[in-house]
Design a protein around this motif. Structure first.
Motif, PDB file in Angstrom:
ATOM      1  N   ASN A  66       4.259  -1.248  -1.675  1.00 38.40           N
ATOM      2  CA  ASN A  66       5.424  -0.597  -2.294  1.00 38.40           C
ATOM      3  C   ASN A  66       5.236   0.841  -2.429  1.00 38.40           C
ATOM      4  O   ASN A  66       6.275   1.329  -3.072  1.00 38.40           O
ATOM      5  N   GLY A  67       4.883   1.421  -1.427  1.00 41.61           N
ATOM      6  CA  GLY A  67       4.580   2.998  -1.359  1.00 41.61           C
ATOM      7  C   GLY A  67       3.988   3.578  -2.422  1.00 41.61           C
ATOM      8  O   GLY A  67       4.404   4.906  -2.456  1.00 41.61           O
TER       9      GLY A  67
ATOM     10  N   LEU B  53       5.516  -5.737 -23.545  1.00 37.60           N
ATOM     11  CA  LEU B  53       4.644  -4.992 -22.843  1.00 37.60           C
ATOM     12  C   LEU B  53       3.267  -6.030 -22.698  1.00 37.60           C
ATOM     13  O   LEU B  53       2.715  -5.881 -21.678  1.00 37.60           O
ATOM     14  N   GLU B  54       2.876  -6.598 -23.797  1.00 37.21           N
ATOM     15  CA  GLU B  54       1.811  -7.493 -23.641  1.00 37.21           C
ATOM     16  C   GLU B  54       2.058  -8.474 -22.758  1.00 37.21           C
ATOM     17  O   GLU B  54       0.978  -8.977 -21.945  1.00 37.21           O
ATOM     18  N   LEU B  55       3.210  -9.323 -22.660  1.00 39.83           N
ATOM     19  CA  LEU B  55       3.431 -10.251 -22.011  1.00 39.83           C
ATOM     20  C   LEU B  55       3.413 -10.125 -20.553  1.00 39.83           C
ATOM     21  O   LEU B  55       3.240 -10.745 -19.453  1.00 39.83           O
ATOM     22  N   GLN B  56       4.054  -8.723 -20.133  1.00 38.64           N
ATOM     23  CA  GLN B  56       4.049  -8.374 -18.846  1.00 38.64           C
ATOM     24  C   GLN B  56       2.498  -8.051 -18.350  1.00 38.64           C
ATOM     25  O   GLN B  56       2.387  -8.292 -17.192  1.00 38.64           O
TER      26      GLN B  56
ATOM     27  N   ASP C  72       4.787 -11.777  -7.469  1.00 38.46           N
ATOM     28  CA  ASP C  72       5.651 -10.696  -7.054  1.00 38.46           C
ATOM     29  C   ASP C  72       5.916  -9.790  -8.199  1.00 38.46           C
ATOM     30  O   ASP C  72       6.389 -10.196  -9.233  1.00 38.46           O
ATOM     31  N   ILE C  73       5.214  -8.725  -8.252  1.00 41.31           N
ATOM     32  CA  ILE C  73       5.284  -7.514  -9.342  1.00 41.31           C
ATOM     33  C   ILE C  73       6.764  -7.412  -9.856  1.00 41.31           C
ATOM     34  O   ILE C  73       6.937  -7.086 -10.973  1.00 41.31           O
ATOM     35  N   ARG C  74       7.688  -7.628  -8.987  1.00 39.48           N
ATOM     36  CA  ARG C  74       9.309  -7.496  -9.285  1.00 39.48           C
ATOM     37  C   ARG C  74       9.506  -8.391 -10.186  1.00 39.48           C
ATOM     38  O   ARG C  74      10.583  -8.391 -11.127  1.00 39.48           O
ATOM     39  N   GLN C  75       8.822  -9.594 -10.560  1.00 38.62           N
ATOM     40  CA  GLN C  75       9.353 -10.653 -11.302  1.00 38.62           C
ATOM     41  C   GLN C  75       8.890 -10.502 -12.839  1.00 38.62           C
ATOM     42  O   GLN C  75       9.188 -11.287 -13.603  1.00 38.62           O
TER      43      GLN C  75
END
Length: 282
Positions: A97-98, A199-202, A271-274
């Protein structure tokens, strides 16, 4: 998880044989309460020190050298492999992701530790300190996770917790933690708590992303161990056990169902975007 004979990280500071000692005064039920409140502490770990000082009063620390057993040494080696896997996977994800991934350090301690976020005891549970970008863990927590919280236990429960805390490091690198704190300004306690839950769920989601990209090293039952740990440390599960009732406005980490859902989403998608917990949290 398949780990023996695999690369071990050099970013693990094992202080179990020299650090901590016993905190004199306080403890008992106070320690248990703080443990339950701060499980997987994230940025909330900075609140630990004033709480300990207020409830437990002045303490002195007795430091003793403690020889590591063969089991302790093996557990430390397992942690190093889990950390190495996180390093490899997150370095690749960031590169794809650069971005450049900065590796955190994991500190293993017994009973008490000093951090850039202040002093903490084992009662704090595992936590990430953004001040020094280190994860702190007393591995005795995992016995508590099994005996007090009813989790299945198993080595992958340890991997899940480590990866969750490294998830908080990811949030620091991406600026998510700072943005969350800014969003909390001027909010009611209930609204601020919702942001903390997001934040925790992420961080749970990021632990799942790590597991997705580490499938080749997983064994049957590993994901069940992670889900059991996530279920055991949901805010609702802890509140039911400790006070017999659930107070949703006081949640800071998410329900058992939410924690399971977001870990599974990370594991399924990779996928980190999810990891859109701030958009989807109610």
């Amino acid at each position: 998880m398949k780990w023996q004979g695999r690369r071990q990280s050099s970013n693990v500071d094992d202080r179990r044989s020299v650090s901590g000692g016993k905190l004199v005064a306080g403890g008992g039920i106070i320690g248990i309460i703080i443990l339950l409140v701060n499980v997987f502490g994230g940025d909330n770990a900075q609140l630990i020190t004033p709480v300990l000082e207020q409830l437990q009063g002045k303490q002195s620390t007795q430091t003793e050298a403690v020889a590591l057993s063969k089991e302790d040494e093996e557990l430390g080696n397992y942690v190093r492999v889990v950390v190495a896997d996180n390093e490899d996977i997150w370095s690749k994800i960031f590169s794809d992701n650069g971005m450049t991934y900065k590796q955190p350090e994991i500190v293993l301690f017994r009973e008490s530790v000093q951090t850039a976020c202040g002093g903490a005891s084992s009662a704090s549970g595992p936590f990430y300190c953004p001040g020094d970008q280190k994860v702190y863990m007393d591995l005795a927590f995992f016995e508590e996770l099994q005996t007090r919280f009813g989790a299945k236990g198993g080595d992958f429960a340890i991997a899940y917790v480590i990866s969750h805390e490294i998830g908080h490091h990811i949030q620091t690198l991406l600026g998510t933690s700072d943005r969350m704190r800014q969003m909390q300004e001027g909010k009611s306690q209930a609204e601020a708590n919702k942001l903390s839950v997001a934040l925790e769920l992420q961080a749970d989601f990021y632990a799942g992303v790590w597991a997705h990209h580490n499938k080749e090293n997983l064994e049957a039952g590993d994901i069940d161990e992670a889900l059991s740990a996530a279920n055991a440390v949901g805010d609702d599960a802890i509140q039911k056990k400790m006070q017999g009732q659930v107070v949703p406005d006081s949640f800071t980490h998410g329900t058992s169902e939410q924690r399971i859902y977001w870990f599974k989403k990370g594991y399924t998608t990779g996928d980190i975007r999810q990891g859109t917990t701030f958009d989807e949290i109610n």
